[in-house]
Write a protein that holds these residues in place. Structure first.
Motif, short mmCIF file in Angstrom:
data_model
loop_
_atom_site.label_atom_id
_atom_site.label_comp_id
_atom_site.label_asym_id
_atom_site.label_seq_id
_atom_site.Cartn_x
_atom_site.Cartn_y
_atom_site.Cartn_z
N TYR A 232 -1.80 -61.76 7.20
CA TYR A 232 -1.83 -62.96 6.28
C TYR A 232 -1.17 -64.18 7.05
CZ TYR A 232 -1.68 -58.99 2.95
OH TYR A 232 -1.99 -57.80 2.14
N ILE B 14 6.05 -51.32 4.56
CA ILE B 14 4.31 -50.84 4.76
C ILE B 14 3.68 -51.55 5.98
CG2 ILE B 14 3.53 -52.21 3.20
CD1 ILE B 14 2.21 -49.26 2.26
N LYS C 201 -2.05 -49.58 5.67
CA LYS C 201 -2.37 -50.71 6.33
C LYS C 201 -2.30 -50.24 7.56
CE LYS C 201 -1.32 -52.71 2.21
NZ LYS C 201 -2.48 -53.44 1.59
N ARG D 50 -4.91 -43.05 -0.53
CA ARG D 50 -3.86 -43.24 -1.32
C ARG D 50 -2.86 -42.46 -1.16
NH1 ARG D 50 -3.78 -46.92 -1.94
NH2 ARG D 50 -2.44 -47.10 -3.85
N GLY E 18 -0.13 -43.65 -2.55
CA GLY E 18 0.11 -45.13 -2.33
C GLY E 18 1.53 -45.54 -2.48
N GLY E 19 1.80 -46.57 -1.39
CA GLY E 19 3.12 -46.99 -1.69
C GLY E 19 3.48 -47.58 -3.05
N LYS E 20 2.52 -47.93 -3.74
CA LYS E 20 2.85 -48.59 -4.96
C LYS E 20 3.30 -47.67 -6.01
CE LYS E 20 -0.32 -52.02 -6.62
NZ LYS E 20 -1.52 -52.40 -7.28
#
Ligand SMILES: Cc1ncc(COP(=O)(O)O)c(C=O)c1O
Length: 409
Positions: free
Chosen positions: A333, A214, A247, A255, A107-109
């Protein structure tokens, strides 16, 4: 922000004192508790596409597993996925990254975690535009760094201005984090905005940039995403361009995130990842390569649906007296303002002193879960994700209207 559990026991390292539970997760947890009590809770709290992963991507994963791609992969990513990423950067971002300048993470995280673990230590500052995605300051703080916030305003479309960046940079600044399209505001940055930021960065050669792109494909109103490193090729050696499949391709559970950047940084981040995880699930990597090389119309179809929902949500929220809502041009969002509701009391008797009070009252009295803006550093706002069905969005907005309609005082 809640603490990450009971860490007062001497067993726990001091860094646990700096590790909070993000409000996004805390709100989802509260919603789960209400659901377990039998309530029908509508959740607009999490940033997760409601679409299924494309079937061709799942088939590629299946084939990879049957073909025996089930061994430890190279720590920095499989050659096949890195080649697909290089093609993607060239095709979509006008960026040339060699295989040695690319790495794949969980994941980008984990890209952010690797980058800050490799570089941030006590005394270092990281400039984070505010409102921000909660994980940036959390990860900076785990490594003893200090987040320095640069305020962005609704009137500027929540863009980081050159003046706000200039004011936040000190000799101790190591990184600037940029995120566009933005979580939580849906704000975007165009070429002119990025050129102004690049001008400031040229005056401060000690500052590196984590450019989190992302949400690049989720962009509306005819805008086109441009990468910072493409706008300022002279700064490419100081930029990490972060992206991932979560996304754009509805692949949060697989992941897979990735990054392009200068070789010494990529090497250091790979060394960390080797100790942490030994690499990323080989089958997920095959799936991600199929997604990146797949037909672009899959993204366009999802984007058209998000666009319709965006308009539905914003127009409905704008019709609620006391709410304001800037039109978000990217991500999924909306970030409505609720200043006019502050100081009033709900039908259930909750005095709304803060936007968190509003979010909690909305959950308790109308069973809608979303996250208050001050959890992202700027209130009184609400962040709601419209990556969910039209029916849920319509009903959730009706419940928000009901809560506001019942306010007194
Ligand atoms: C701004 C931003 N960057 C990065 C991520 C990381 O996503 P993942 O780890 O699923 O790639 C997220 C997820 O919510 C996000 O909102």
């Amino acid at each position: 922000m809640d603490k990450g559990g009971d860490t007062a026991h001497p067993l726990f390292a001091q860094r646990m004192d700096r590790l909070g539970v993000p409000a996004t997760i805390a709100m989802a947890q509260r919603a789960r508790t209400l659901r377990a009590q039998g309530e029908k809770v509508l959740s607009l709290a999490l940033g997760e596409p409601d679409f299924a992963t494309p079937a061709a991507v799942i088939e590629a994963a299946h084939r990879a597993a049957l073909d025996g791609q089930t061994k430890y992969p190279p720590v920095d990513g499989t050659p096949a996925l890195k080649a697909a990423i290089a093609r993607k950067f060239a095709r979509e971002n006008a960026l040339e990254y060699a295989p040695a300048e690319i790495m794949v993470s969980n994941g980008g995280k984990q890209v952010i975690f690797n980058a800050f673990m490799a570089t941030v230590q006590p005394g270092d500052e990281v400039v984070i535009p505010r409102p921000y995605w909660v994980s940036y300051p959390l990860i900076v703080q785990i490594f003893g760094g200090t987040p320095v916030y640069a305020d962005c305003h609704e009137a500027d479309g929540f863009r980081l201005t050159a003046a706000a960046l200039e004011a936040a940079i000190t000799p101790r600044t190591k990184w600037l984090v940029l995120n566009f399209p933005n979580n939580p505001t849906g704000g975007t940055m165009g070429r002119a905005d990025l050129e102004a930021i690049a001008e400031v960065l040229r005056r401060h050669p000690h500052v590196h940039v984590l450019s989190d792109e992302i949400y690049e494909h989720l962009i509306y109103d005819g805008q086109r995403h441009v990468s910072l490193a493409a706008v300022a090729p002279d700064l490419k050696g100081r930029i990490l361009t972060l992206n991932g499949v979560s996304k754009a391709y509805a692949m949060t559970g697989w992941r897979v995130g990735y990054v392009g950047g200068p070789v010494p940084l990529i090497r250091a981040m790979t060394a960390i990842q080797g100790s942490a995880t030994s690499g990323i699930c080989s089958i997920s990597q095959a799936a991600a390569a199929a997604a990146l090389d797949g037909p672009p119309d899959i993204i366009a179809q999802m984007c058209a649906v998000y666009d319709r929902r965006r308009k539905l949500v914003v127009s409905t929220l704008r019709n609620i007296p006391g709410l304001t809502c800037a039109m978000p041009h990217g991500a999924f969002y909306a970030y409505p303002g609720i200043a006019a509701c502050m100081g009033r009391t709900t039908a259930g008797g909750q005095l709304l002193k803060t936007d968190e009070d509003f979010a909690i009252a909305l959950l308790n009295e109308q069973h809608v879960a979303l996250v208050h803006g001050s959890a992202f550093g700027q209130g009184p706002y609400l962040r709601l994700s419209y990556a969910t069905s039209d029916d849920i969005l319509t009903e959730a907005c009706a419940r928000i209207a009901r809560l506001v309609d019942g306010l007194t005082g």
